[in-house]
Design a protein around this motif. Structure first.
Motif: not given
Length: 228
Positions: A136-143, A172-179, A191-195, A197-203
């Motif tokens: 699957e290729k998924a896009l989660i928008d801001e909402n 690979t994780a770059s900005g909102s995009r993960i493969t 492509d996770d843009r959800e306000t 819930k989308a994470a940009r950093r972590g362990v």
């Protein structure tokens, strides 16, 4: 930070950086730089971080072994894995958060002995559950609206993968995009843009799951920062 200090920190956390920017974050011999609430479930076997449960030694809840080298943001991660037991379950947490009892919440590059979830992106302990399944290729928008397109059949992507043999995962994780890729084959895109819930950093972390006896191994773990 000067080069001597940075090199010293990499050694402390079991990481050795190459000229290409890839760093080994597991030394293949010890669990230096990795920590779990109960380390009795983890060892080094076959040059790999090995998580094992048995009928006589089964944790009351998931145990995550966490890399102590700090949070990752934009990055590539490559590692080899194999997993034993049809009901076994594990994965690689990334851009995740350690919470009560050492439980790690967040993105997981999934894997399981039955191959049901392998190659997908899961929201571990989150409400969103499967973010992008295998194929699957998924896009989660801001909402939080999720739009999915399928680029390959799930079962077709399992061909050539033997769970108890060594396979290579590539995240690979770059900005909102993960493969995710396994053995060079693309398995999921997000492509996770959800306000909120989308994470940009972590362990980074790997779990073992209570229940049926299981064994999972990770080796040749290499990390590359994609600094922006």
């Amino acid at each position: 930070m000067n080069q001597f200090v940075w090199t010293s920190l990499l050694v402390i956390f079991g990481a050795v950086q190459s000229a290409s920017g890839w760093q080994k974050i597991f030394d293949g011999k010890t669990l230096n730089g990795w920590q779990a609430p109960d380390m009795s479930y983890f060892s080094v076997e076959d040059g790999a971080i090995t998580g094992t449960t048995s009928k006589d030694h089964n944790p009351p809840y998931n145990q995550f072994i966490v890399w102590q080298g700090g949070e990752v943001g934009d990055f590539e991660l490559k590692f080899k894995f194999r997993i034993f037991g049809a009901k076994s379950n594990s994965g690689m947490q990334f851009r995740s958060t350690v919470k009560d009892k050492g439980l790690v919440h967040g993105y997981q590059a999934d894997m399981d002995g039955a191959g049901k979830y392998l190659g997908g992106i899961w929201d571990e302990y989150g409400t969103r559950r499967s973010l992008a399944g295998r194929g699957e290729k998924a896009l989660i928008d801001e909402n939080g609206k999720r739009t999915v397109t399928r680029f390959a059949e799930s079962d077709a992507l399992l061909k050539g993968i033997q769970m108890e043999a060594w396979n290579e995962y590539h995240i690979t994780a770059s900005g909102s995009r993960i493969t995710l890729r396994i053995n060079g084959q693309l398995t999921a895109e997000l492509d996770d843009r959800e306000t909120g819930k989308a994470a940009r950093r972590g362990v980074l972390a790997m779990p073992i799951i209570p229940g049926e006896p299981m064994k999972v191994q990770y080796k040749d773990i290499r990390l590359k920062s994609l600094a922006r």
